[in-house]
Scaffold this active site. Structure first.
Site, short mmCIF file in Angstrom:
data_model
loop_
_atom_site.label_atom_id
_atom_site.label_comp_id
_atom_site.label_asym_id
_atom_site.label_seq_id
_atom_site.Cartn_x
_atom_site.Cartn_y
_atom_site.Cartn_z
N LYS A 140 -25.45 1.88 25.28
CA LYS A 140 -26.71 1.38 25.83
C LYS A 140 -26.74 -0.13 25.65
O LYS A 140 -26.67 -0.63 24.52
CB LYS A 140 -27.89 2.04 25.10
N VAL B 191 -27.30 2.36 30.54
CA VAL B 191 -26.46 3.20 29.70
C VAL B 191 -25.19 3.54 30.47
O VAL B 191 -25.25 3.93 31.64
CB VAL B 191 -27.20 4.50 29.29
N ASP C 172 -42.64 8.12 23.34
CA ASP C 172 -42.26 8.02 24.75
C ASP C 172 -41.67 9.35 25.22
O ASP C 172 -40.69 9.38 25.95
CB ASP C 172 -41.25 6.88 24.95
#
Length: 178
Positions: free
Chosen positions: A34, A19, A128
């Site tokens: 990104k 990123v 996540d």
């Protein structure tokens, strides 16, 4: 990328992407870009997962979720253009401070719960959630980032949500299934 954005410097790196802080050449808008790592660009399934993150992110417009503005399936380097959040990750802050006071901790949890609830209402499960995927603005506002393992859940029942076959971060799989 370079024809539309002036890339300034790298602000983060993960297993699948890097990123960068960048500035749009026409508007001067500061963004995060990104970029899929080169070692994954030859794998169609990795490219699709990366672009899927972008497509899901386009649906998630909420004050506690980092916005994705643009998805580019550039054959040389697929990339996502996202909101740039000034600040640090929750992980970096905790490493230095070791703990938060009760009111500050409650505000962090509230921000995360609001972002996760909004995503859930859209049928998206993050999968996540970890300290490094929470950005903290100097104002204290927290934003969720990196929906790369997210899944579009069948929200017709609790069992359907729990059995969604998408990947999960191993450390959080049991918690999220619960």
């Amino acid at each position: 990328i370079r024809d539309r954005y002036k890339v300034l410097y790298m602000i983060g790196a993960g297993t699948f992407a890097r990123v960068f802080r960048a500035v749009h050449r026409d508007t001067g808008r500061v963004v995060a870009v990104k970029v899929l790592r080169s070692r994954h660009r030859g794998d169609v399934s990795q490219i699709e997962q990366f672009l899927r993150e972008g497509r899901m992110g386009l649906q998630l417009r909420h004050p506690n979720i980092v916005s994705i503005y643009e998805i580019q399936n550039d054959p040389r380097a697929p990339y996502l253009v996202m909101e740039f959040v000034e600040g640090e990750t929750l992980r970096e802050i905790l490493k230095i401070r070791k703990q938060f006071g009760p009111l500050e901790g409650l505000q962090i949890v509230q921000d995360l719960c609001q972002g996760l609830d909004f995503a859930y209402q859209q049928g998206i499960s993050h999968r996540d959630l970890k300290l490094s995927n929470v950005l903290v603005h100097p104002s204290g506002r927290c934003k969720l980032v990196d929906f790369g393992l997210a899944a579009l859940a069948d929200t017709s029942s609790d069992k359907a949500i729990a059995d969604c076959p998408s990947a999960r971060a191993i450390d959080y799989a049991a918690l999220e299934r619960g």
